[in-house]
Design a protein around this motif. Sequence first.
Motif, mmCIF file in Angstrom:
data_model
loop_
_atom_site.group_PDB
_atom_site.id
_atom_site.type_symbol
_atom_site.label_atom_id
_atom_site.label_comp_id
_atom_site.label_asym_id
_atom_site.label_seq_id
_atom_site.Cartn_x
_atom_site.Cartn_y
_atom_site.Cartn_z
ATOM 1 N N ALA A 189 -17.219 -17.508 -43.154
ATOM 2 C CA ALA A 189 -17.934 -16.447 -43.866
ATOM 3 C C ALA A 189 -19.374 -16.895 -44.029
ATOM 4 C CB ALA A 189 -17.298 -16.169 -45.222
ATOM 5 N N ALA A 190 -20.321 -16.005 -43.735
ATOM 6 C CA ALA A 190 -21.733 -16.383 -43.784
ATOM 7 C C ALA A 190 -22.585 -15.162 -44.074
ATOM 8 C CB ALA A 190 -22.155 -17.025 -42.467
ATOM 9 N N GLY A 191 -23.814 -15.420 -44.533
ATOM 10 C CA GLY A 191 -24.733 -14.324 -44.787
ATOM 11 C C GLY A 191 -26.149 -14.832 -44.979
ATOM 12 N N ILE A 192 -27.126 -13.966 -44.673
ATOM 13 C CA ILE A 192 -28.532 -14.277 -44.890
ATOM 14 C C ILE A 192 -29.225 -13.003 -45.335
ATOM 15 C CG2 ILE A 192 -29.172 -13.852 -42.473
ATOM 16 C CD1 ILE A 192 -31.213 -16.158 -42.801
ATOM 17 N N ALA A 193 -30.228 -13.132 -46.236
ATOM 18 C CA ALA A 193 -30.872 -11.950 -46.799
ATOM 19 C C ALA A 193 -32.341 -12.211 -47.066
ATOM 20 C CB ALA A 193 -30.171 -11.533 -48.094
ATOM 21 N N TYR A 194 -33.131 -11.120 -47.000
ATOM 22 C CA TYR A 194 -34.544 -11.166 -47.350
ATOM 23 C C TYR A 194 -34.838 -9.983 -48.257
ATOM 24 C CZ TYR A 194 -39.609 -10.713 -47.104
ATOM 25 O OH TYR A 194 -40.931 -10.601 -47.441
ATOM 26 N N ASP A 213 -34.233 -4.912 -50.303
ATOM 27 C CA ASP A 213 -33.741 -6.092 -49.605
ATOM 28 C C ASP A 213 -32.788 -5.681 -48.487
ATOM 29 O OD1 ASP A 213 -31.656 -5.300 -51.226
ATOM 30 O OD2 ASP A 213 -31.229 -7.284 -52.034
ATOM 31 N N VAL A 214 -32.612 -6.596 -47.541
ATOM 32 C CA VAL A 214 -31.700 -6.393 -46.416
ATOM 33 C C VAL A 214 -30.868 -7.659 -46.253
ATOM 34 C CG1 VAL A 214 -33.138 -4.739 -45.172
ATOM 35 C CG2 VAL A 214 -33.462 -7.188 -44.782
ATOM 36 N N ALA A 215 -29.668 -7.505 -45.709
ATOM 37 C CA ALA A 215 -28.781 -8.655 -45.554
ATOM 38 C C ALA A 215 -27.885 -8.475 -44.343
ATOM 39 C CB ALA A 215 -27.927 -8.842 -46.808
ATOM 40 N N LEU A 216 -27.505 -9.588 -43.764
ATOM 41 C CA LEU A 216 -26.555 -9.622 -42.657
ATOM 42 C C LEU A 216 -25.423 -10.559 -43.043
ATOM 43 C CD1 LEU A 216 -25.737 -9.029 -39.664
ATOM 44 C CD2 LEU A 216 -27.066 -11.069 -39.038
ATOM 45 N N ARG A 217 -24.182 -10.047 -42.975
ATOM 46 C CA ARG A 217 -23.010 -10.849 -43.313
ATOM 47 C C ARG A 217 -22.038 -10.896 -42.140
ATOM 48 N NH1 ARG A 217 -24.497 -8.458 -48.155
ATOM 49 N NH2 ARG A 217 -24.363 -9.788 -50.023
ATOM 50 N N TYR A 218 -21.257 -11.993 -42.117
ATOM 51 C CA TYR A 218 -20.243 -12.155 -41.065
ATOM 52 C C TYR A 218 -18.990 -12.772 -41.670
ATOM 53 C CZ TYR A 218 -17.581 -13.962 -37.154
ATOM 54 O OH TYR A 218 -16.560 -14.233 -36.288
ATOM 55 N N ALA A 219 -17.825 -12.322 -41.196
ATOM 56 C CA ALA A 219 -16.543 -12.910 -41.590
ATOM 57 C C ALA A 219 -15.590 -12.839 -40.403
ATOM 58 C CB ALA A 219 -15.950 -12.175 -42.790
ATOM 59 N N GLY A 220 -14.922 -13.961 -40.123
ATOM 60 C CA GLY A 220 -13.993 -13.971 -39.002
ATOM 61 C C GLY A 220 -13.226 -15.275 -38.930
#
Length: 393
Positions: free
Chosen positions: A247-252, A232-239
């Motif tokens: 805070a957010a994230g999406i994954a497949y 799996d792969v994921a992209l996260r963000y925090a700021g």
Amino acid sequence: MTEKIKTTALGLVAGASLLALTAYTAPASAADLGGDCCADLEERVAELEATTARKGNRKVSLEVYGQVTTAVMWWDDGFEDNVYVVDPQTSNTRFGFRGKAAINSDLEAGYNIELGWQTADATKVREDNDEGADIPEFRQAHWYIKSNTWGKVRVGFADTANSGIAEIDLSNASVADGMSSSQAGSAIMQNDMGGPAFGNYEFNRANVVRYDTPTMGGFVVSAAWGEDDLWDVALRYAGEHGGFKIAAGIAYGENTDRNNGAGPTDDPAIEVLNGGLSIMHMPTGLFVTTSAGTRDADDFADEEHFWFLSGGLERKWFTIGKTTLFAMGGEQEDRSDRTATFWGLGAVQKIDAAAMDLYISYRHYELDGGTAGLVDPNEDKFDTVVGGARIKF
């Protein structure tokens, strides 16, 4: 004559001081310390060292940590109601060991071992069983190497890339079951009432190799592979922007290890797509949290999906700690087209001085499909209240 008097007076003062000092120290030297006081102290120190947990070496740090979480759960399925003492799955009882050591100014190596324990998992108790599975579980057992320049690599039993992606929450609401998964009473709804299977489609933890990039502009990219059949792969963000914390994230991910190698041929791959978003207005404490996901495979009768929405207010009205008030709602649909729609309310009170959270939540479910409500129309509804505490150490 005067000089002689001064000399005599000084002599008397010095003599009196010496006598007083002797009298003060005499009881201490006469105390019964078992003969050689230093040897006695050394023996006592040796006894304490023998009964104290300590590191195997001085190069790698050691931290012992954990928490205890238990609650009281009331439930009503329209046919029966009862009260159980449970372990909430949202933040279960656990303890662990972790540490690290600096290799140079840029590199560090470390480890994490964590064990969870639940004697009455709130998601596994049934109408005829108030204990559920009494099984300890490893949550972490891996080593890592981290570089400020190149990122972090973990090897062993660890979080996959999508682990926690649908449970992102900037508030403290998730302590009180205010989240998309880990819903108290889900085994009763699924197995005793004919409702849907619950979940947020995260792979959670597995034997993997995981890589995380350094944080770049608030973004982190993660990728994991393991157990021969999972990736799996994921992209996260925090700021923070304009007084808002985000805070957010999406994954497949895909997983073909569905029969643990028991099947004669490769199983169809399960594909999952999920993510979460949480926003809090720092000046007021208003927040909103949402998550959603889908899961599908070639042999599924229907695509599974869920969505979840929570919002509320988190403020420090009392000196003991912050208070979180929230409402939530969502829906779960499984591969057999069985659905559960729910809404609820909850509250969490932090007690900073004791590293403690007191919580309570209520949820109401409407079930559709499957066998729910076929025998008794009242058995397509489920209500539950969970209240308890978590203490960290």
